[in-house]
Design a protein around this motif. Structure first.
Motif, PDB file in Angstrom:
ATOM      1  N   MET A 118      14.076   3.901  10.061  1.00 27.38           N
ATOM      2  CA  MET A 118      13.250   3.823   8.851  1.00 27.38           C
ATOM      3  C   MET A 118      11.778   3.720   9.241  1.00 27.38           C
ATOM      4  O   MET A 118      11.402   2.949  10.120  1.00 27.38           O
ATOM      5  N   SER A 119      10.954   4.499   8.555  1.00 27.78           N
ATOM      6  CA  SER A 119       9.508   4.403   8.798  1.00 27.78           C
ATOM      7  C   SER A 119       9.012   3.056   8.300  1.00 27.78           C
ATOM      8  O   SER A 119       9.584   2.470   7.394  1.00 27.78           O
ATOM      9  N   LEU A 120       7.920   2.589   8.922  1.00 26.53           N
ATOM     10  CA  LEU A 120       7.318   1.336   8.463  1.00 26.53           C
ATOM     11  C   LEU A 120       6.720   1.550   7.075  1.00 26.53           C
ATOM     12  O   LEU A 120       6.924   0.754   6.158  1.00 26.53           O
ATOM     13  N   LEU A 121       6.003   2.650   6.950  1.00 23.27           N
ATOM     14  CA  LEU A 121       5.391   2.966   5.654  1.00 23.27           C
ATOM     15  C   LEU A 121       5.708   4.409   5.310  1.00 23.27           C
ATOM     16  O   LEU A 121       5.564   5.303   6.141  1.00 23.27           O
ATOM     17  N   GLU A 122       6.149   4.604   4.088  1.00 29.44           N
ATOM     18  CA  GLU A 122       6.467   5.953   3.653  1.00 29.44           C
ATOM     19  C   GLU A 122       5.743   6.208   2.341  1.00 29.44           C
ATOM     20  O   GLU A 122       5.937   5.477   1.367  1.00 29.44           O
ATOM     21  N   VAL A 123       4.882   7.199   2.363  1.00 26.87           N
ATOM     22  CA  VAL A 123       4.144   7.561   1.150  1.00 26.87           C
ATOM     23  C   VAL A 123       4.743   8.861   0.659  1.00 26.87           C
ATOM     24  O   VAL A 123       4.802   9.842   1.399  1.00 26.87           O
ATOM     25  N   ASP A 124       5.230   8.847  -0.573  1.00 25.03           N
ATOM     26  CA  ASP A 124       5.960  10.008  -1.051  1.00 25.03           C
ATOM     27  C   ASP A 124       5.314  10.587  -2.310  1.00 25.03           C
ATOM     28  O   ASP A 124       5.435  10.032  -3.394  1.00 25.03           O
ATOM     29  N   ALA A 125       4.613  11.676  -2.120  1.00 26.64           N
ATOM     30  CA  ALA A 125       4.043  12.461  -3.232  1.00 26.64           C
ATOM     31  C   ALA A 125       3.282  11.619  -4.241  1.00 26.64           C
ATOM     32  O   ALA A 125       3.556  11.647  -5.432  1.00 26.64           O
TER      33      ALA A 125
ATOM     34  N   LYS B 266      -6.681   2.773  -0.067  1.00 28.82           N
ATOM     35  CA  LYS B 266      -6.747   1.836  -1.187  1.00 28.82           C
ATOM     36  C   LYS B 266      -5.465   1.856  -2.015  1.00 28.82           C
ATOM     37  O   LYS B 266      -5.036   0.834  -2.545  1.00 28.82           O
ATOM     38  N   THR B 267      -4.865   3.039  -2.122  1.00 34.44           N
ATOM     39  CA  THR B 267      -3.616   3.119  -2.879  1.00 34.44           C
ATOM     40  C   THR B 267      -2.494   2.424  -2.111  1.00 34.44           C
ATOM     41  O   THR B 267      -1.653   1.744  -2.701  1.00 34.44           O
ATOM     42  N   MET B 268      -2.499   2.558  -0.782  1.00 34.96           N
ATOM     43  CA  MET B 268      -1.494   1.858   0.024  1.00 34.96           C
ATOM     44  C   MET B 268      -1.619   0.346  -0.163  1.00 34.96           C
ATOM     45  O   MET B 268      -0.630  -0.372  -0.255  1.00 34.96           O
ATOM     46  N   MET B 269      -2.878  -0.127  -0.209  1.00 35.30           N
ATOM     47  CA  MET B 269      -3.116  -1.574  -0.262  1.00 35.30           C
ATOM     48  C   MET B 269      -2.963  -2.131  -1.670  1.00 35.30           C
ATOM     49  O   MET B 269      -2.937  -3.351  -1.851  1.00 35.30           O
TER      50      MET B 269
ATOM     51  N   GLY C 136       4.632   8.976  -7.891  1.00 35.79           N
ATOM     52  CA  GLY C 136       4.977   8.953  -6.475  1.00 35.79           C
ATOM     53  C   GLY C 136       5.374   7.554  -6.047  1.00 35.79           C
ATOM     54  O   GLY C 136       5.234   6.599  -6.820  1.00 35.79           O
ATOM     55  N   ALA C 137       5.867   7.451  -4.819  1.00 42.54           N
ATOM     56  CA  ALA C 137       6.362   6.160  -4.345  1.00 42.54           C
ATOM     57  C   ALA C 137       5.718   5.790  -3.023  1.00 42.54           C
ATOM     58  O   ALA C 137       5.352   6.665  -2.241  1.00 42.54           O
ATOM     59  N   ILE C 138       5.547   4.498  -2.804  1.00 44.18           N
ATOM     60  CA  ILE C 138       5.124   3.993  -1.508  1.00 44.18           C
ATOM     61  C   ILE C 138       6.152   2.959  -1.084  1.00 44.18           C
ATOM     62  O   ILE C 138       6.401   1.999  -1.811  1.00 44.18           O
ATOM     63  N   LEU C 139       6.763   3.199   0.082  1.00 44.01           N
ATOM     64  CA  LEU C 139       7.766   2.254   0.575  1.00 44.01           C
ATOM     65  C   LEU C 139       7.255   1.591   1.840  1.00 44.01           C
ATOM     66  O   LEU C 139       6.821   2.267   2.769  1.00 44.01           O
ATOM     67  N   PHE C 140       7.296   0.262   1.840  1.00 43.22           N
ATOM     68  CA  PHE C 140       6.898  -0.488   3.033  1.00 43.22           C
ATOM     69  C   PHE C 140       8.141  -1.232   3.493  1.00 43.22           C
ATOM     70  O   PHE C 140       8.684  -2.045   2.743  1.00 43.22           O
ATOM     71  N   ASN C 141       8.615  -0.930   4.684  1.00 46.08           N
ATOM     72  CA  ASN C 141       9.895  -1.461   5.140  1.00 46.08           C
ATOM     73  C   ASN C 141      10.997  -1.182   4.127  1.00 46.08           C
ATOM     74  O   ASN C 141      11.886  -2.004   3.903  1.00 46.08           O
TER      75      ASN C 141
ATOM     76  N   PRO D 247      -2.852  -6.237  -4.819  1.00 48.36           N
ATOM     77  CA  PRO D 247      -3.137  -6.333  -3.382  1.00 48.36           C
ATOM     78  C   PRO D 247      -2.582  -7.606  -2.742  1.00 48.36           C
ATOM     79  O   PRO D 247      -2.076  -7.554  -1.619  1.00 48.36           O
ATOM     80  N   TYR D 248      -2.659  -8.744  -3.454  1.00 46.06           N
ATOM     81  CA  TYR D 248      -2.238  -9.965  -2.778  1.00 46.06           C
ATOM     82  C   TYR D 248      -0.745  -9.956  -2.442  1.00 46.06           C
ATOM     83  O   TYR D 248      -0.329 -10.488  -1.420  1.00 46.06           O
ATOM     84  N   LYS D 249       0.049  -9.284  -3.290  1.00 46.67           N
ATOM     85  CA  LYS D 249       1.489  -9.217  -2.991  1.00 46.67           C
ATOM     86  C   LYS D 249       1.737  -8.296  -1.806  1.00 46.67           C
ATOM     87  O   LYS D 249       2.571  -8.576  -0.943  1.00 46.67           O
ATOM     88  N   ILE D 250       1.004  -7.177  -1.781  1.00 44.89           N
ATOM     89  CA  ILE D 250       1.159  -6.234  -0.679  1.00 44.89           C
ATOM     90  C   ILE D 250       0.696  -6.893   0.630  1.00 44.89           C
ATOM     91  O   ILE D 250       1.342  -6.748   1.671  1.00 44.89           O
TER      92      ILE D 250
END
Lengths: 232, 281
Positions: A1-8, A47-50, A58-63, A72-75
């Motif tokens: 699994m990638s650490l971070l996956e940014v999907d579309a 900035k979108t990742m954070m 689209g989706a951003i998956l972290f772990n 941001p504080y949760k991320i």
């Protein structure tokens, strides 16, 4: 699994469409450079990742965990840390207070002393206020403030911008050390050579689209392409 | 001179709440004067039940802490992302509701909390005779400010508040839930206003509109001192208090004029205020 996956992901500034179906993945322990001209969407991607900006789709998956649109504080608590281009050192707080602040919400945060061992200069200036620091010192503190949280992924936005060449060399050394320690870093940088010398992989953004994904060596092998998208 | 010091000390306390709320939350709290009045009435009720001034002070502070928390959760927090005009309208609305509510319950007539027995009488200061209570006010405000200073400069919460005053987003990026801190800040700010209302009650009279002048003067204090600055509120408050009472000794009609003239002068010479930092975000 990638650490971070940014999907579309698609991100907007009000009405203005800034990111178009941007996808990328970051593997553990790699340094990834995000390149492109001014306004290509590099900072917007970070900035979108954070969570500073929310993607419209689209989706951003972290772990494996969806983090798109979280504050941001949760991320940050999940282990992502953004070092903004403007550095955003809290000018009214001392160097030490800036470091303590960064560690407040992280159980395994570093003691300031660990930072001073790594950056003796910051140790000398521990009682100075943030606004009294030079640009290079502020950038060091900005990076140190991220490290204090022992993040799994560091997002560095133009860490060398506006700094004298000698200081850039210093900071480049710091980044290299972080990479050797096996830290995962995404670096956005106008200084393409510096970024490529650190990275194992790179993406190029143009007008909000990902136009290239590859290794620095492959990119260097295509000078035409580099010229077209990076102007060098 | 001494009147100015007492008045100034009270302004410091009210302005402190206002400046911290504005600095940290970015909200211009037009309800601050009403909170001050509400504090005085809470003190009045407690005093009438118990006959104890200490109970009145505690009640004013505690009640306003609770009111501040309710107002923040129920209303203000919905306005953080909204333009300043909306925030002003909302807090102004709260002020009207509170003031008219006080008028409906207690009537418009001025009431009074007598100075506590331990502070009755007059002290001979050699240069002048002076009511003991006013001296005590200085001490009480001094102690409150030391407590506030301790909270702001020696605690985690204070560190977050000071950082949040400068750069909310960065504090958020560093993993701190800023909105939860806001709740505490608003509660503390309201508490300071309510407390000031109670301790000022023996000097002025308690009426629903008592907060109106204080609100305006407190705004001037933070403009003079610099928004979001602890020392700015302290020095600005003392300056404003002295100007108001010294000019009033000569010509009362000009005391407010002199205050605003001073503010204008500060704005021309040092737009960020005496202790303000330029270009805060």
């Amino acid at each position: 699994m990638s650490l971070l996956e940014v999907d579309a992901i698609n991100t907007y500034y009000g009405e203005a469409h800034a990111l178009f179906d941007v996808s990328m993945r970051i593997e553990p322990h790699e340094v990834v450079a995000l390149l492109g001209r001014n306004g290509a969407g590099k900072t917007t991607t970070l900035k979108t990742m954070m969570g500073v900006m929310a993607p419209k789709s689209g989706a951003i998956l972290f772990n494996g965990l969806p983090i798109g649109g979280l504050p941001p504080y949760k991320i940050a608590r999940l282990g992502l840390q953004f070092v903004p281009e403007e550095r955003r050192i809290i000018g009214g707080l001392t160097v030490e207070e800036n470091l303590v602040l960064a560690g407040l919400s992280e159980a395994k945060s570093w003691e300031p002393q660990r930072v001073y061992d790594m950056f003796p200069r910051l140790g000398e200036r521990r009682r100075s206020r943030g606004r009294e620091l030079s640009g290079g010192e502020q950038q060091m503190l900005a990076i140190a403030r991220a490290l204090v949280r022992e993040p799994q992924l560091i997002l560095l936005d133009e860490p060398f911008e506006g700094l004298a060449p000698l200081i850039v060399q210093d900071l480049l050394g710091v980044c290299r050390r972080l990479a050797e320690e096996g830290r995962t870093i995404v670096i956005v940088e106008q200084n393409v050579e510096a970024a490529l010398s650190l990275a194992q992989r790179c993406y190029i953004l143009n007008n909000g689209h990902v136009v290239y994904e590859g290794t620095p060596a492959e990119l260097r092998g295509d000078p035409d392409f580099m010229h077209r998208h990076l102007g060098i | 001179m001494f009147n100015g010091l007492t008045l100034g000390a009270l302004l410091v306390l009210v302005a402190m709440g206002l400046t911290i709320i504005f600095g940290a939350l970015g909200v211009v709290n037009f309800a601050h004067g009403a909170l001050y009045a509400l504090g005085a009435y809470a003190g009045l009720v407690a005093y009438e039940y118990t006959g104890s001034f200490a109970a009145a002070m505690a009640a004013g502070a505690a009640f306003l802490l609770a009111v501040g928390i309710v107002i923040e959760r129920g209303l203000i927090r919905l306005y953080y992302e909204r333009p300043a005009e909306d925030q002003i309208l909302a807090t102004f609305g709260v002020a009207i509701v509170l003031v008219e509510g006080l008028r409906a319950i207690f009537g418009g007539l001025a009431r009074n909390i007598p100075a506590p027995s331990w502070a009755a009488g007059i002290v001979n200061l050699r240069v002048t005779l002076y009511p003991t209570y006013r001296i005590d006010v200085l001490a009480i405000v001094g102690v409150s400010l030391v407590a506030l200073y301790f909270i702001l400069y020696r605690t985690r919460l204070g560190l977050i508040v000071r950082a949040g005053i400068e750069d909310q987003l960065m504090v958020n990026i560093l993993g701190i839930n800023v909105t939860r801190t806001f709740l505490t800040v608003f509660g503390l700010g309201a508490m300071a206003a309510g407390f000031a209302g109670v301790i000022n009650a023996p000097i002025v009279t308690v009426s629903p509109d008592m907060g109106a002048d204080v609100l305006v003067q407190s705004f001037v204090v933070i403009v003079i001192g610099g928004v979001g600055s602890f020392w700015g509120a302290v020095v600005g408050g003392l300056i404003a208090g002295e100007i108001l009472s010294l000019v009033a000794m000569i010509e009362p009609a000009y005391s407010q004029v002199a205050l605003f003239a001073t503010m204008a002068l500060v704005l021309i010479l040092r737009p960020q205020g005496l202790f303000g930092v330029e270009g805060r975000q």
